[in-house]
Motif scaffolding. Sequence first.
Motif, PDB file in Angstrom:
ATOM      1  N   GLY A 147       0.763  -1.244   0.000  1.00 18.30           N
ATOM      2  CA  GLY A 147       0.000   0.000   0.000  1.00 18.30           C
ATOM      3  C   GLY A 147       0.789   1.287   0.000  1.00 18.30           C
ATOM      4  O   GLY A 147       0.220   2.343   0.289  1.00 18.30           O
ATOM      5  N   SER A 148       2.085   1.245  -0.343  1.00 19.89           N
ATOM      6  CA  SER A 148       2.871   2.479  -0.307  1.00 19.89           C
ATOM      7  C   SER A 148       3.497   2.769  -1.662  1.00 19.89           C
ATOM      8  O   SER A 148       3.560   1.897  -2.539  1.00 19.89           O
ATOM      9  N   GLU A 149       3.978   3.979  -1.812  1.00 23.80           N
ATOM     10  CA  GLU A 149       4.668   4.351  -3.051  1.00 23.80           C
ATOM     11  C   GLU A 149       5.936   3.527  -3.224  1.00 23.80           C
ATOM     12  O   GLU A 149       6.267   3.098  -4.329  1.00 23.80           O
ATOM     13  N   GLU A 150       6.662   3.297  -2.118  1.00 21.65           N
ATOM     14  CA  GLU A 150       7.869   2.478  -2.215  1.00 21.65           C
ATOM     15  C   GLU A 150       7.513   1.048  -2.609  1.00 21.65           C
ATOM     16  O   GLU A 150       8.245   0.399  -3.352  1.00 21.65           O
ATOM     17  N   GLY A 151       6.363   0.551  -2.117  1.00 23.48           N
ATOM     18  CA  GLY A 151       5.915  -0.766  -2.525  1.00 23.48           C
ATOM     19  C   GLY A 151       5.652  -0.841  -4.024  1.00 23.48           C
ATOM     20  O   GLY A 151       5.968  -1.854  -4.671  1.00 23.48           O
ATOM     21  N   ARG A 152       5.094   0.225  -4.572  1.00 23.02           N
ATOM     22  CA  ARG A 152       4.865   0.262  -6.025  1.00 23.02           C
ATOM     23  C   ARG A 152       6.193   0.198  -6.771  1.00 23.02           C
ATOM     24  O   ARG A 152       6.323  -0.502  -7.788  1.00 23.02           O
ATOM     25  N   LYS A 153       7.199   0.901  -6.247  1.00 20.47           N
ATOM     26  CA  LYS A 153       8.520   0.876  -6.889  1.00 20.47           C
ATOM     27  C   LYS A 153       9.173  -0.500  -6.752  1.00 20.47           C
ATOM     28  O   LYS A 153       9.867  -0.962  -7.668  1.00 20.47           O
ATOM     29  N   MET A 154       8.954  -1.141  -5.600  1.00 18.92           N
ATOM     30  CA  MET A 154       9.467  -2.505  -5.438  1.00 18.92           C
ATOM     31  C   MET A 154       8.906  -3.415  -6.516  1.00 18.92           C
ATOM     32  O   MET A 154       9.624  -4.230  -7.103  1.00 18.92           O
ATOM     33  N   ARG A 155       7.612  -3.295  -6.737  1.00 16.61           N
ATOM     34  CA  ARG A 155       6.982  -4.149  -7.750  1.00 16.61           C
ATOM     35  C   ARG A 155       7.532  -3.841  -9.134  1.00 16.61           C
ATOM     36  O   ARG A 155       7.759  -4.759  -9.937  1.00 16.61           O
ATOM     37  N   GLU A 156       7.777  -2.566  -9.437  1.00 19.66           N
ATOM     38  CA  GLU A 156       8.358  -2.208 -10.725  1.00 19.66           C
ATOM     39  C   GLU A 156       9.739  -2.846 -10.890  1.00 19.66           C
ATOM     40  O   GLU A 156      10.067  -3.381 -11.954  1.00 19.66           O
ATOM     41  N   ARG A 157      10.547  -2.764  -9.816  1.00 25.65           N
ATOM     42  CA  ARG A 157      11.886  -3.357  -9.900  1.00 25.65           C
ATOM     43  C   ARG A 157      11.805  -4.875 -10.030  1.00 25.65           C
ATOM     44  O   ARG A 157      12.569  -5.494 -10.781  1.00 25.65           O
ATOM     45  N   ALA A 158      10.878  -5.508  -9.283  1.00 26.41           N
ATOM     46  CA  ALA A 158      10.710  -6.954  -9.375  1.00 26.41           C
ATOM     47  C   ALA A 158      10.257  -7.358 -10.773  1.00 26.41           C
ATOM     48  O   ALA A 158      10.733  -8.354 -11.338  1.00 26.41           O
ATOM     49  N   CYS A 159       9.344  -6.586 -11.351  1.00 27.78           N
ATOM     50  CA  CYS A 159       8.861  -6.882 -12.703  1.00 27.78           C
ATOM     51  C   CYS A 159       9.990  -6.747 -13.730  1.00 27.78           C
ATOM     52  O   CYS A 159      10.081  -7.539 -14.685  1.00 27.78           O
ATOM     53  N   ALA A 160      10.861  -5.754 -13.530  1.00 27.19           N
ATOM     54  CA  ALA A 160      11.984  -5.575 -14.455  1.00 27.19           C
ATOM     55  C   ALA A 160      12.937  -6.771 -14.387  1.00 27.19           C
ATOM     56  O   ALA A 160      13.420  -7.252 -15.422  1.00 27.19           O
ATOM     57  N   LEU A 161      13.197  -7.266 -13.180  1.00 22.31           N
ATOM     58  CA  LEU A 161      14.051  -8.446 -13.044  1.00 22.31           C
ATOM     59  C   LEU A 161      13.359  -9.680 -13.625  1.00 22.31           C
ATOM     60  O   LEU A 161      14.009 -10.532 -14.234  1.00 22.31           O
ATOM     61  N   GLY A 162      12.048  -9.775 -13.432  1.00 24.58           N
ATOM     62  CA  GLY A 162      11.310 -10.881 -14.010  1.00 24.58           C
ATOM     63  C   GLY A 162      11.383 -10.882 -15.525  1.00 24.58           C
ATOM     64  O   GLY A 162      11.533 -11.929 -16.160  1.00 24.58           O
ATOM     65  N   GLU A 163      11.275  -9.698 -16.126  1.00 21.28           N
ATOM     66  CA  GLU A 163      11.372  -9.584 -17.575  1.00 21.28           C
ATOM     67  C   GLU A 163      12.773  -9.985 -18.054  1.00 21.28           C
ATOM     68  O   GLU A 163      12.930 -10.676 -19.065  1.00 21.28           O
ATOM     69  N   ALA A 164      13.801  -9.571 -17.288  1.00 18.69           N
ATOM     70  CA  ALA A 164      15.176  -9.959 -17.638  1.00 18.69           C
ATOM     71  C   ALA A 164      15.346 -11.473 -17.549  1.00 18.69           C
ATOM     72  O   ALA A 164      16.046 -12.078 -18.368  1.00 18.69           O
ATOM     73  N   ALA A 165      14.706 -12.079 -16.552  1.00 21.13           N
ATOM     74  CA  ALA A 165      14.776 -13.538 -16.413  1.00 21.13           C
ATOM     75  C   ALA A 165      14.140 -14.225 -17.616  1.00 21.13           C
ATOM     76  O   ALA A 165      14.682 -15.199 -18.156  1.00 21.13           O
ATOM     77  N   ARG A 166      12.972 -13.724 -18.056  1.00 21.54           N
ATOM     78  CA  ARG A 166      12.299 -14.336 -19.198  1.00 21.54           C
ATOM     79  C   ARG A 166      13.112 -14.170 -20.481  1.00 21.54           C
ATOM     80  O   ARG A 166      13.160 -15.073 -21.326  1.00 21.54           O
ATOM     81  N   GLU A 167      13.759 -13.012 -20.634  1.00 21.11           N
ATOM     82  CA  GLU A 167      14.611 -12.811 -21.806  1.00 21.11           C
ATOM     83  C   GLU A 167      15.792 -13.773 -21.791  1.00 21.11           C
ATOM     84  O   GLU A 167      16.202 -14.293 -22.841  1.00 21.11           O
ATOM     85  N   ALA A 168      16.326 -14.041 -20.590  1.00 27.81           N
ATOM     86  CA  ALA A 168      17.504 -14.921 -20.480  1.00 27.81           C
ATOM     87  C   ALA A 168      17.202 -16.342 -20.937  1.00 27.81           C
ATOM     88  O   ALA A 168      18.071 -17.028 -21.487  1.00 27.81           O
ATOM     89  N   VAL A 169      15.967 -16.816 -20.708  1.00 27.49           N
ATOM     90  CA  VAL A 169      15.651 -18.210 -21.021  1.00 27.49           C
ATOM     91  C   VAL A 169      15.059 -18.392 -22.416  1.00 27.49           C
ATOM     92  O   VAL A 169      14.851 -19.517 -22.859  1.00 27.49           O
ATOM     93  N   GLN A 170      14.798 -17.289 -23.124  1.00 30.16           N
ATOM     94  CA  GLN A 170      14.291 -17.396 -24.483  1.00 30.16           C
ATOM     95  C   GLN A 170      15.407 -17.855 -25.429  1.00 30.16           C
ATOM     96  O   GLN A 170      16.594 -17.733 -25.124  1.00 30.16           O
ATOM     97  N   GLN A 171      15.029 -18.373 -26.575  1.00 26.22           N
ATOM     98  CA  GLN A 171      16.027 -18.796 -27.556  1.00 26.22           C
ATOM     99  C   GLN A 171      16.970 -17.633 -27.867  1.00 26.22           C
ATOM    100  O   GLN A 171      16.538 -16.524 -28.176  1.00 26.22           O
ATOM    101  N   GLY A 172      18.269 -17.879 -27.755  1.00 27.66           N
ATOM    102  CA  GLY A 172      19.265 -16.840 -27.955  1.00 27.66           C
ATOM    103  C   GLY A 172      19.594 -16.061 -26.704  1.00 27.66           C
ATOM    104  O   GLY A 172      20.542 -15.272 -26.693  1.00 27.66           O
ATOM    105  N   GLY A 173      18.829 -16.257 -25.623  1.00 19.29           N
ATOM    106  CA  GLY A 173      19.105 -15.583 -24.359  1.00 19.29           C
ATOM    107  C   GLY A 173      20.311 -16.194 -23.660  1.00 19.29           C
ATOM    108  O   GLY A 173      20.746 -17.306 -23.973  1.00 19.29           O
TER     109      GLY A 173
END
Length: 470
Positions: free
Chosen positions: A425-451
């Motif tokens: 419920g906080s602004e910092e929590g929203r930023k945490m989720r943004e950072r977590a989502c960015a790492l999640g996206e990097a993880a998905r890119e790493a496991v794709q063909q050519g990653g």
Amino acid sequence: MVSGGQQQEEAHVAVLAFPFGTHAAPLHALARGLAAAAPLVWFSFFNSAKSNASLLQGGDAPPNLKFYDVSDGLTAGFAVNPRNPEEEIELFMQVTPGNFRDGIEKAVRSASGASISCVVSDAFLWFAGDLAREMGAGVPWVPLWTGGIRSLSAHIYTDALRTIVGVGEEGGAVMATKADTELGFLPGMSGTRVRDLPEGIVFGNLSSVFARLLHRMGQELPLATAVVLNTFDVLDPAINDDLRAKFKACHLVGPLNLLLPPPQHPELDSDPSGCLRWLDKLPRGAVAYVSFGTVMSPPPGELAELAEGLESCGAPFLWSLKEKLRARLPAGFLERTQARGLVVAWAPQPLVLAHPATGAFMTHCGWNSVMESLAGGVPMVCRPFLGDQRLNARTVASLWRVGVEFEAGKMTRDGVVGALGAVLGSEEGRKMRERACALGEAAREAVQQGGSSAEALQAVVKVICGSGDA
């Protein structure tokens, strides 16, 4: 599917599991992936009967992957001594590596006499390098480190840590005088402290079977043909670079839960408790998911504090809690919270963390759980218990800034309310989720063909097939 290039029809890979905690599952995933990628190679997976049974529930293995039970050293009717939780490991280690040798002899006979051409193992089993050498000159040893790489770095630098930090009697003096000393003198470890280290390095029982096993492992891994890590490039680049310099070869193939997800079985209900259907009815990012894994559970007092905190915070929650622990919940808790809480004996964790309604994950910070949380882009509330969990929690909260830790390391009613409020419920929590989502996206890119992780797995296939450099 990855390709290993030219494969040797008589290649026969021995895969040696450490059958405790959640160690065997990532190695099983790696073995399945390698077997699928190298269909002309025999794979023999050696593990305790109990652990193998857990891995194989309802699943089919590739036809070139066969499972063998090895002795766990336990006598009939063995019961775990709660005062000595390491007893099972001690008994298992007393019968190794002889139990694996016996299993390998049986597997060689079953594979039409095809001798072992490569040994893949859990990194804990440092003697697997000796077994590989026994199999013949040039037989590669490829260990998999299933945990976080900060803890691996700590084990590699154990002797340096003991020299620089020092150890007291049973390590206790270190915690009193140097607990908050930062480890910036080690590559990539700035921001972590002595108190975050796993037991058995500079504090705790340094002479226990487990501490000695990990110390020896740290000395043996640089001799391996190649070391495989369940992580991906962008998480800890400084430590990645240092480990690459320490090892002959180092392949980052994670997150294994994304690169090699568990097989799907349409005949089985993947959500018997209805967790996903329950989540479907709730707003995006609103739910606190609580699970401390299959091995650990909070002390009774903290369990009650956690329940009171969940009741007071007002947020909907999904709690994976063993049936036998429900008796420790405050009287009437389940009835009072049933309108916004769901308590189940088991939850399909990767699917729960990938669900859009899940907004926070209260976790022990086991590495598999951390990887699954990042894959789902979900911030964490960290309550570590032992081993590498403290380092993982420190990394999550202070370095990646995708979660929070409890003050003094323990859960209280007010602490639970505050932590969930900060994440959900906080602004910092929203930023945490943004950072977590960015790492999640990097993880998905790493496991794709050519990653990066997909390419690293191809490199491992070439090693085990004998068709490429480590």
